[in-house]
Each structure stands twice: as C-alpha cells, then as structure tokens.
Design a protein around this motif. Structure first.
Motif, PDB file in Angstrom:
ATOM      1  N   TYR A 121      -2.533  10.147  -1.361  1.00  0.00           N
ATOM      2  CA  TYR A 121      -3.605   9.522  -0.388  1.00  0.00           C
ATOM      3  C   TYR A 121      -4.919   9.470  -1.143  1.00  0.00           C
ATOM      4  CZ  TYR A 121      -0.995   9.561   4.112  1.00  0.00           C
ATOM      5  OH  TYR A 121      -0.139   9.120   5.253  1.00  0.00           O
ATOM      6  N   LEU A 151      -8.391  -8.708  -2.382  1.00  0.00           N
ATOM      7  CA  LEU A 151      -7.373  -8.614  -1.212  1.00  0.00           C
ATOM      8  C   LEU A 151      -6.242  -8.203  -1.909  1.00  0.00           C
ATOM      9  CD1 LEU A 151      -8.134 -11.595   1.258  1.00  0.00           C
ATOM     10  CD2 LEU A 151      -8.673  -9.380   1.519  1.00  0.00           C
ATOM     11  N   ARG A 152      -5.687  -8.927  -2.991  1.00  0.00           N
ATOM     12  CA  ARG A 152      -4.588  -8.900  -3.596  1.00  0.00           C
ATOM     13  C   ARG A 152      -4.310  -7.243  -4.006  1.00  0.00           C
ATOM     14  NH1 ARG A 152      -4.860 -12.798  -8.084  1.00  0.00           N
ATOM     15  NH2 ARG A 152      -4.419 -14.484  -6.559  1.00  0.00           N
ATOM     16  N   PHE A 154      -6.064  -4.773  -3.117  1.00  0.00           N
ATOM     17  CA  PHE A 154      -5.962  -3.743  -2.018  1.00  0.00           C
ATOM     18  C   PHE A 154      -4.357  -3.694  -1.386  1.00  0.00           C
ATOM     19  CE2 PHE A 154      -7.640  -1.410   1.353  1.00  0.00           C
ATOM     20  CZ  PHE A 154      -7.103  -1.887   2.549  1.00  0.00           C
ATOM     21  N   ALA A 155      -3.951  -5.050  -1.167  1.00  0.00           N
ATOM     22  CA  ALA A 155      -2.634  -4.947  -0.668  1.00  0.00           C
ATOM     23  C   ALA A 155      -1.684  -4.327  -1.648  1.00  0.00           C
ATOM     24  CB  ALA A 155      -2.339  -6.511  -0.289  1.00  0.00           C
ATOM     25  N   HIS A 156      -1.732  -4.323  -2.717  1.00  0.00           N
ATOM     26  CA  HIS A 156      -0.838  -3.822  -3.697  1.00  0.00           C
ATOM     27  C   HIS A 156      -1.046  -2.111  -3.855  1.00  0.00           C
ATOM     28  CE1 HIS A 156       1.517  -6.840  -5.806  1.00  0.00           C
ATOM     29  NE2 HIS A 156       0.461  -7.759  -5.604  1.00  0.00           N
ATOM     30  N   GLN A 159      -1.981  -0.489  -1.487  1.00  0.00           N
ATOM     31  CA  GLN A 159      -1.455   0.018  -0.077  1.00  0.00           C
ATOM     32  C   GLN A 159       0.071   0.276  -0.123  1.00  0.00           C
ATOM     33  OE1 GLN A 159      -3.383   1.565   2.388  1.00  0.00           O
ATOM     34  NE2 GLN A 159      -5.219   0.971   0.939  1.00  0.00           N
ATOM     35  N   VAL A 160       0.564  -0.802  -0.733  1.00  0.00           N
ATOM     36  CA  VAL A 160       1.918  -0.880  -0.821  1.00  0.00           C
ATOM     37  C   VAL A 160       2.509   0.159  -1.504  1.00  0.00           C
ATOM     38  CG1 VAL A 160       4.364  -2.183  -1.327  1.00  0.00           C
ATOM     39  CG2 VAL A 160       2.250  -3.343  -0.337  1.00  0.00           C
ATOM     40  N   ALA A 208       1.980   3.678  -0.218  1.00  0.00           N
ATOM     41  CA  ALA A 208       2.994   3.704   1.026  1.00  0.00           C
ATOM     42  C   ALA A 208       4.263   4.196   0.405  1.00  0.00           C
ATOM     43  CB  ALA A 208       2.941   2.639   1.741  1.00  0.00           C
ATOM     44  N   GLU A 209       4.711   3.483  -0.602  1.00  0.00           N
ATOM     45  CA  GLU A 209       6.312   3.655  -1.118  1.00  0.00           C
ATOM     46  C   GLU A 209       6.293   5.004  -1.689  1.00  0.00           C
ATOM     47  OE1 GLU A 209       6.806   0.329  -3.666  1.00  0.00           O
ATOM     48  OE2 GLU A 209       7.592  -0.810  -2.120  1.00  0.00           O
ATOM     49  N   ILE A 221       4.613   7.569  -1.004  1.00  0.00           N
ATOM     50  CA  ILE A 221       4.531   8.644   0.100  1.00  0.00           C
ATOM     51  C   ILE A 221       5.627   8.830   0.577  1.00  0.00           C
ATOM     52  CG2 ILE A 221       3.381   9.506   1.928  1.00  0.00           C
ATOM     53  CD1 ILE A 221       0.741   8.245   0.945  1.00  0.00           C
ATOM     54  N   SER A 222       6.299   7.717   1.040  1.00  0.00           N
ATOM     55  CA  SER A 222       7.486   7.536   1.348  1.00  0.00           C
ATOM     56  C   SER A 222       8.731   8.095   0.802  1.00  0.00           C
ATOM     57  CB  SER A 222       7.899   6.189   1.963  1.00  0.00           C
ATOM     58  OG  SER A 222       9.134   5.960   2.602  1.00  0.00           O
TER      59      SER A 222
END
Lengths: 558, 415
Positions: free
Chosen positions: A393, A513-514, A516-518, A520-521, A524-525, A527-528
């Motif tokens: 995080y 944007l690019r 940031f999105a990358h 986050q993805v 998140a992966e 952490i998952s």
C-alpha cells in the motif's frame, strides 16, 4: 535540430535586461539624456555596446543584428523595418516532439530536446552575514546553494559549471525573467517564506528549499525559450555576485520617479522617455505620472467614456481564456481530491501494518503461554501477510503521488498563465494610453493654432508651445508604435505558449493517467496474491475442507 | 463465501452428542435463531424488537417449535439470571448496551446487534449446562406479558434473599476481624497454575482488544477510502469534461472506475465488520466474562476460607465455654453447627466453581482456536477478493490508456 547560435531559440532580448547590466553607480542612461533618444542609442559609440564589451560576460558575445528588440529597430534610423518587426519565430524554438515519449516531462530537461541542460542543486552552506549591525547574541547568516549545470547548448560556451547562489538571487532571476519575457508562461518560483531566521536554518527547511530550487531550475531548463535566456545563463554560469540587478528596488526607483515628477507635473520641457522604457508597464516609483495616466485610461475604458481605439477583439483568445478558467477550477478540485485519495490510501496501509503487528503479538503471546499453537501459527501467517500488504500500500501510494502530482504542477502553472495574460492586458493598456495622449495633445495643438491665428503672427510663447507639443506628439506616436509592436509580440507569445501548454498538458496528463492506472493494477495484484496465498494455506488451519457445504458442521463449537 | 457465513450465524446448530448433554437417552436438540428486527413504539419510547425462534426436541419444552418477540432488555434479564445461578460458568457475553442516540436505529447497528444476539443464544443453546436452564426455557417460551412481568419484577439486579444480607453482614465482620487480627491482605488462592492462568487471561484480553481496535480502524479506513474514491471520481470526470477529446474520455473512464470501486469498498465495509471485527469484539467480551468467573471464584474462595476460619474459632470458643459456662454451651453449639454447615457449603460452592471453570477453560481454548482460525481465514479471503476486484476494475482502463496515440492533439480540439 542542433542549430548554430544563429538558429537557436534566443530570439527575444529585452532591452531592460541590457540596461540592467550597467553598474549601480551609472546614471540612468535615459533620464540623464534629454535629447533625442536616438542619439543615445544609435551609432557605434553606443552607450550599450561599449559597456557591454568591457564589463560583462555577455560582452564576450557579439552584439548581433539578428538579436531582435527595440534597439535594433531604433538603430535602423528610426524607421521601423518590416522584417525586424515580425514576432520572433517561436516555432523555431520548439523542436519537433517525439510524441511517443512516455515519461512525464514537466521536469525532464532533455525531453524532446536534442540538446541537454541539466541542473542540480546541492551542498547548502551557511554563510555568516558580514558587516551587519546586530543585536548582541544574534548572528545573522544566509544559506547558499551550489548550482551545478551540465549542458551542450552552444550559447553556454562550456559544458559543466558550478556556482554558488542564495535564494535572493533566485528571486532576482525570476523577477528579471518576468520582465524580459512578457507573455510567456514562466514557471513559478519557490515561495519566499517570510519567517524568522531561526526557522530559515532548520535542516528540513533547507532541504525542502534545495529540492524546490532544483525543481524550479529544471522547469526553466525545460522551457524552450527560457532555457536559452541570458538571464538563466548568467545565473547558472557567472561566478561571484549575480550580475543581474534586482528590479524591485523600490527605494531607488521611487527616487528616480520623484526626480521626474516635478518636471512632469509642471510641464517643464517634455520629458521624453525612451520608448523602450515607455513600453514597460508603468511601475510605481518609475513613472508616477504615467501610472496615473494609465489608471485614468483604464477607468475611461471601463466607463466607456472614450472609445478605445484598440479593443481586445481576439474572440478566440477570450474564449480560450474562459475555457482555461474552467480548467483551472476543475484542476483545483481534482488536485484536492487526489490529495485526499492519497491520504486515505496511506491510512489504510498504515492500519493494515498495525493490524499485522497486533496479530503477531497475539500469536507470540499465545505460543509463549503454551496455548493453542495451531491458531497462533495461522495468526502469524495472516499477520505477516498484513504487514506485506501494508508495505505494498505504501509503495503504491508513493508512486501514485508521483503521478497525481502532475495535477498539482499544472495548477501551479496556471498562475504563470495569469501573469502572461496580465502582461498582455497591461501592454494593451499602454497602447491605449499613448493613443489618448496623442489624441489629447493633437487637440491642444488644434486649439492653440486656432487661437494664435486670431492674433496675427501669434505670440512667441504660443508658437514655441505649439512646436513643443508637436514634438511631444511625434515622440509619443513613436512610443505608441513601439507599444503596439510590444503588444503584438506579447499576443504572439501568448498564442504560441498556449499551443505548447495544450500540447504538453495533454501529453503529461495522458502519461499521468496511464501511470496511475498501471500502478493501481500492479499493486492490487500484488496485494491480492499475498492474501490469496495465505487464504489457501490457512484453509488447513481453519479445519475447512474445500467443500464449503460441509464446513457448517465443523463450526460446531462443542 | 457468503453462504458459508450465513450458515454459521443463522443459528442452525447440529445435534449435541450425548456425552455433552449428560442426558443418557437420545440426543437433545435445541436450535435458536434471532431474526427480523422491527422498530416499535415512537419517540423516546421507541425500541427494536427481535423474533426469537426455537426448535427443540427437549421434553421440558412445551412443544417442538415456538416463536416469541423479545427486546434487548429481555436478553439482558436472561444474561443476569444465568450469571447469578451458574457461578463458575463463562456466560456468553451480550453486545454493548448503549449506543450514541442517533446511531441506535441505524440499519448497520441493528444488524450488528441482531447477529451478536444470535451468537449469544447459540452459545447458550450449545452449552452442556446452560442449555438446560429454567430461565432459558422461560425466555424462549413465555408470552410477552409474562416476560415483561418477570423483567420488572426483577427490579434491582442486586435483589438479595435475606440470607444473603446476613452473609454480607458476616463478611463485613470477617473483614473487620481480619483487620483487627492483622490479616489485611485479601485472602487469595496460591495455586501457581491458577496464578498463571489469571495472568494469561488478563494479558490475552489486552492482546485481543488491540487486535480488535486495529480491525475496527481498518474497517473504518477502508470505508473512508471508498468515500474519497467517489469524490475523486466525480472531480476527475468533471476535469475530463473540460479537456474533451480522447484525453477527456480517459479522464471520464478513470472517474467511472473510481466510482465503481468506491461502491464496492463501501459495500464490503459492512461485511468486513461482521466477519472480522465483530467476532474479535465478541472474544474480547468473552475474555471479560472469564474475568467475571475469576472474580466469582475469588469471592467463593474468600467466603470459604473466612467461614472455615470463623468456624474453627467458634469451635475453640465452644470448647472453652463448655468448661467455663456449660449452660451457655448449648446455644453456642447450635451456632457452631450452623456455621460449620455454611462453611461446608461455601467449600462445596468454591470447589464446584473450580471444577466448572476447568472445563470451561478447555472449551474456551478449543472454541477460540476454531473460531479465530475461521475469522482469520475469512479475513484473508475477503482481502484477497477485495484486492482482486480492485485490480480487475483498474485493469479495464489499460487498453484505452496504453494506446500510444492517446492525448495527441487533434485539430479543432475544443478542449
């Protein structure tokens, strides 16, 4: 695209800068010279050329004719040559961009430029202030920073240099750039922070300032026109004291203005300002009378008493300006929300870590007490995962901040836009002022001529007055023309900068944007995966079979 | 995972094994569920009522099924009765009594409380001793009026029988004499194993409480993140409108994505609360219930010791008296017999508590292992799911954003 000096983007030089190269002790070249301004400028014995040759780094450079500016147009014996009056070729200053470049570029000094200008700021040092009268026990000192430059731009004549500068010098640089490059979007400089000297020398404050300075200089270096400015080059290269005069020296300027004032008020002689000076915005102390005039003019404009000869009729510009206001508003909102988002993510990460620690302690305690080692092991598993997730995080957040900061950067840049647009309206106001001036004087001439015609031959004083007025009108007309050119110049700068702004903003926001999105993805992966693994392992501990339906039975507490 | 959770908490309890109930023949079956919270009354008088449904095959009950309506104070009554009459047993804890006024009727609070009450009933129903309680039977069967009478007749929780007052008086006497005799320290057991257990319980409460606090914080913050994401999404969409063109669409997509995630996060908030934070809270309360038993045990021990002491004292006095004043001896002899009986009673009470407590602790540890194991597993699953959903949501943006021509200015870009 690497040009020789002739081709490079330094196509706009302010005469104001030139005049500031004079030493403090020199009398103001224009004020002392009441005669025709042309004499002051033209000829080989030009005041400027000689002073240039002798005392300044710039002297090393030939005073070329390709350097546009008012002095050139003046040199050409007063008539304004068409070709030199064209707005500088801004497009030349911007080389073709590689649009697939994916890095954020507000700070990248080399992005899209094939020439390099890299600046770092290091090594803050405290220098005690000498000669100041101090209260007992109070030592005054200031901080200098080492400014290191690496470049291959030919006009710099050198590749690596380091100089020491203090914050005051940066303020001077910023002020001078603001004056010389009206109409451009000049990156905002770091804040002054008016605080007591105690705080000034706290380590954290100094470090923050150092970083801010580096960022600021980097932005200057990234600006296609500013990077080639003499001001910047002097700042980066000139050893010793910064050879740029601070222009906010109100005291001396008040003095200058005050010297002028009586003569202006009582109409003795005509105070003829050099057009170069005339086209600068009327600043307090500089020219009080002109300030009043322009104030009167702007009031007139507002009330529509006199129809202004020039109105801001560039509809496209006005539309654009409105759109930008809209953009700024939403940018501000988004920037705030982005900050809140980052903070919220940070808090989740933090508590996740705390939770992990709490479970580790619980597990450890239970194990040491000799009870239920099985679920203690599970608790430890989950706890470890929580701590790992917490780290992810935090990392995710650090990267998100980097991306989303772009919003904040552009918000800061909006201020530069406002300034550039203000330059424009100021220039327009100046033009309008001169127009009224001319009109007013012409009317007076008419009146006087009519009056003198009634009396045969006219009085000597009347005639002298008329010719003086006519002289004044001529001068003012020339000033008006120059002001018009200045205004047109600024308009063009605005336009070109807007184009650049749009382009860069689109590119930077896309990257943001690019990225940031990358981010986050990706996180998140990660952490998952951490949790999924634990869930899988823990299944055994939980006594659950893989068949969910039978797990109801196993939950029987007794 | 959802169906699994519902199974666990819906109160369907499998049959007890014979050894547990102590009943020789057949298997006792008692299943209770607490459902359907309804707001009744109005204004200051308003309260929530719950439906309590019972299914049983126990003879003592008036039929195989029964449904009654109960309110929170009824559950409190039941808890207090059980606590009074089952010293040594860890009475399952009730959820918190009070709540901030405006929060009292929020859907979330009601659901959380309902679940906690359901768990409460089930723990009682599956307890080898408690499930046979008369009070439980009344609670599950009595009609509303009878319940209300019982509740108000209770009056003060501290209603004591006359003999209790006598005992209290004697206790005070003991303390005074102890002080006089120089025995100031409260009499305590010296069993080292028990000492260790006491410390364990106290420390365990601290650790569990800390874990529960952090879990509560996590739930809160994940929810807040959800809220912020929603605001962020909105502002990003507006910014996209400003920009227009392909970049505008990118912003709009991002905003939409943030919106979606926000919705998910805020929904999952309640789930996380129920599967993770509440169970931990319940265990903290259970540990506190253990401490109550420990206090009861200490008190029983004190009483036992004090009565033993005073009984011995009285016997000595009696011997003396027999020699000096034989006529008074008869009177005192009766007293001595009385006090001896009390002393024996106290001893039995104390020993019963010790015996019960031992079994209870074993049960507690087993249950804790199982329950916490499940809780931790559920937590890991929930977080894994949440993160996976998050990744999926953001991932949908990538194809559009990764296009290298995105953000290129098009002529007559109106943005």
């Amino acid at each position: 695209m690497m040009g020789s000096e002739e081709d490079d983007g330094r196509l706009y030089t302010s005469t104001d800068m030139m005049e500031s190269l004079t030493l403090d002790s020199e009398p103001h070249p224009f004020l002392s010279n009441n005669s025709d301004y042309r004499n002051a400028m033209s000829g080989g014995g030009s005041f400027f050329s000689s002073s240039l040759q002798d005392s300044h780094p710039l002297a090393a450079k030939p005073v070329d004719t390709h350097r546009l500016g008012f002095q050139d147009s003046v040199r050409s014996s007063g008539s304004l040559r068409e070709d030199l009056v064209e707005p500088p070729s801004y497009a030349d200053a911007i080389f073709a961009r590689d649009l697939s470049h994916t890095t954020t570029s507000v700070f990248s000094q080399t992005d899209s430029f094939s020439d390099v200008l890299t600046i770092t700021v290091t090594n803050p040092q405290k220098i005690p202030e000498s000669g100041a009268s101090l209260a007992a026990g109070v030592t005054s000192s200031y901080v200098t920073y080492l400014i290191n430059t690496h470049t291959n731009i030919s006009s710099y004549q050198g590749t690596d240099f380091s100089v020491r500068r203090r914050f005051r010098d940066v303020v001077t640089l910023a002020d001078r750039l603001a004056e010389s490059f009206r109409g451009f979007f000049i990156p905002p400089r770091p804040d002054k922070n008016v605080v007591e000297s105690q705080v000034m020398h706290k380590h954290e404050f100094i470090e923050n300032r150092r970083a801010a300075l580096e960022k600021y200089l980097g932005r200057l270096a990234a600006h296609p026109v500013l990077r080639r400015s003499d001001e910047l080059r002097l700042f980066l290269k000139a050893e010793g004291k910064l050879p740029l005069l601070p222009t906010t020296d109100m005291a001396s300027r008040m003095l200058d203005g005050a010297v002028n004032l009586p003569r202006q008020l009582f109409g003795e002689g005509s105070v003829i300002l050099a057009p170069q000076e005339a086209v600068q915005p009327a600043k307090g102390g500089r020219d009080l009378v002109r300030l009043f005039k322009e104030l009167k003019q702007s009031v007139t404009n507002d009330w529509g008493g006199t129809r202004p000869a020039i109105i801001e009729e560039d509809k496209e510009f006005l539309e654009k300006k409105e759109k930008l206001q809209d953009l700024e508003h939403h940018l501000s909102d988004a920037s705030q929300q982005a900050e809140a988002l980052v903070k919220a993510q940070q808090e989740v990460g933090e508590v996740m870590g705390e939770l992990g620690l709490a479970f580790i302690k619980l597990a450890k305690y239970e194990t040491e007490a000799g009870y239920t080692p099985v679920h203690a092991a599970e608790a430890k598993c989950v706890a470890t995962a929580a701590v790992k997730a917490s780290r992810f995080y935090r990392e995710c957040n650090a990267q998100s901040v980097r991306h989303l900061d772009e919003l904040h950067e552009y918000l800061g840049l909006m201020h530069a836009l406002h300034t550039a647009f203000t330059d424009r309206s100021n220039a327009l106001l100046t033009v309008q002022t001169f127009l009224s001036d001319v009109a007013a004087n012409n009317m007076r001439i008419e009146k006087l001529e009519a009056a003198s015609n009634k009396v045969f031959g006219g009085s000597k004083t009347q005639n002298r007055k008329i010719s003086e007025l006519k002289e004044a009108v001529k001068v003012t007309e020339e000033a008006r023309d120059l002001a018009q050119k200045e205004y047109d110049c600024i308009k063009e700068h605005n336009r070109a900068e807007l184009e650049r702004f749009d382009e860069e903003r689109r590119r930077d926001f896309t990257n943001m944007l690019r990225g940031f999105a990358h981010t986050q993805v990706g996180y998140a992966e990660k952490i998952s995966n951490v949790w999924a693994k634990v869930a899988e392992d823990a299944r055994g501990y939980a006594g659950r079979s893989t068949d969910a339906t039978s797990s109801g039975l196993s939950s029987m507490p007794n | 995972m959802e169906p699994f959770l519902l199974q666990r908490s819906a109160g369907g309890v499998p049959p007890l094994s014979p050894s547990m109930t102590g009943a020789g023949a057949g298997q006792s079956f008692l299943s209770i569920s607490v459902t359907d919270p309804v707001k009744l009354g109005s204004g200051v008088q308003a309260y929530i009522s719950y439906r309590v449904s019972t299914k049983t095959n126990m003879q003592e009950y008036r039929g195989p099924e029964k449904i009654v309506i109960r309110r929170f104070s009824d559950f409190v009554w039941l808890h207090e009765r059980l606590a009074e009459r089952n010293k040594g047993i860890v009475i399952p804890p009730l959820p918190e009594k009070s709540a901030v006024e405006k929060f009292r009727f929020s859907a979330e609070f009601i659901e959380v409380r309902r679940r906690a009450l359901d768990v409460f009933m089930n723990r009682i129903a599956t307890h080898p001793q408690l499930h046979m309680s008369e009070d439980l039977k009344n609670f599950l069967q009595a009609d509303e009026e009878a319940m209300e009478r019982a509740r108000s007749a209770e009056g003060s929780v501290f209603k004591k029988k006359p003999s209790d007052f006598m005992q209290m008086f004697k206790d005070v006497q003991m303390k005074v004499s102890d002080a006089v005799l120089g025995k100031d320290k409260p009499v305590e057991e010296t069993d080292p194993e028990y000492e260790k257990l006491k410390h364990y319980v106290v420390d365990l409460e601290d650790h569990l409480a800390e874990a529960q606090r952090q879990s509560m914080k996590l739930v809160k913050r994940q929810r807040e993140l959800g809220q912020v994401l929603s605001d962020f999404g909105k502002s990003v969409k507006l910014l996209g409108n400003c920009e227009g063109g392909s970049l505008g669409k990118a912003f709009a997509d991002l905003g939409g994505c943030a919106d979606q995630l926000s919705f998910k996060l805020q929904n999952k908030g309640l789930d996380l609360l129920l599967i993770f934070e509440e169970p931990l809270k319940e265990y903290v309360r259970t540990v506190q219930a253990i401490k109550v038993v420990m206090a009861d045990r200490a008190q029983a021990y004190r009483q036992h010791r004090e009565l033993t002491e005073s009984s011995k004292l009285k016997e000595l006095n009696l011997e003396k008296l027999k020699l000096l004043r034989p006529d008074k001896a008869g009177e005192v002899e009766a007293e001595v017999t009385e006090i001896k009986a009390q002393s024996d009673e106290a001893k039995l009470r104390y020993e019963e508590i010790v015996r019960l407590m031992e079994k209870e602790m074993v049960q507690f540890q087993e249950a804790k292992t199982r329950d916490l194991g499940l809780v931790l597993h559920d937590f890991a699953c929930a977080q894994a799911q949440l993160a996976s959903d998050t990744a999926d949501a953001w991932r949908t943006l990538l194809p559009y954003l990764d296009n290298p021509h995105l953000g290129e200015s098009t002529v007559t870009e109106s943005g």
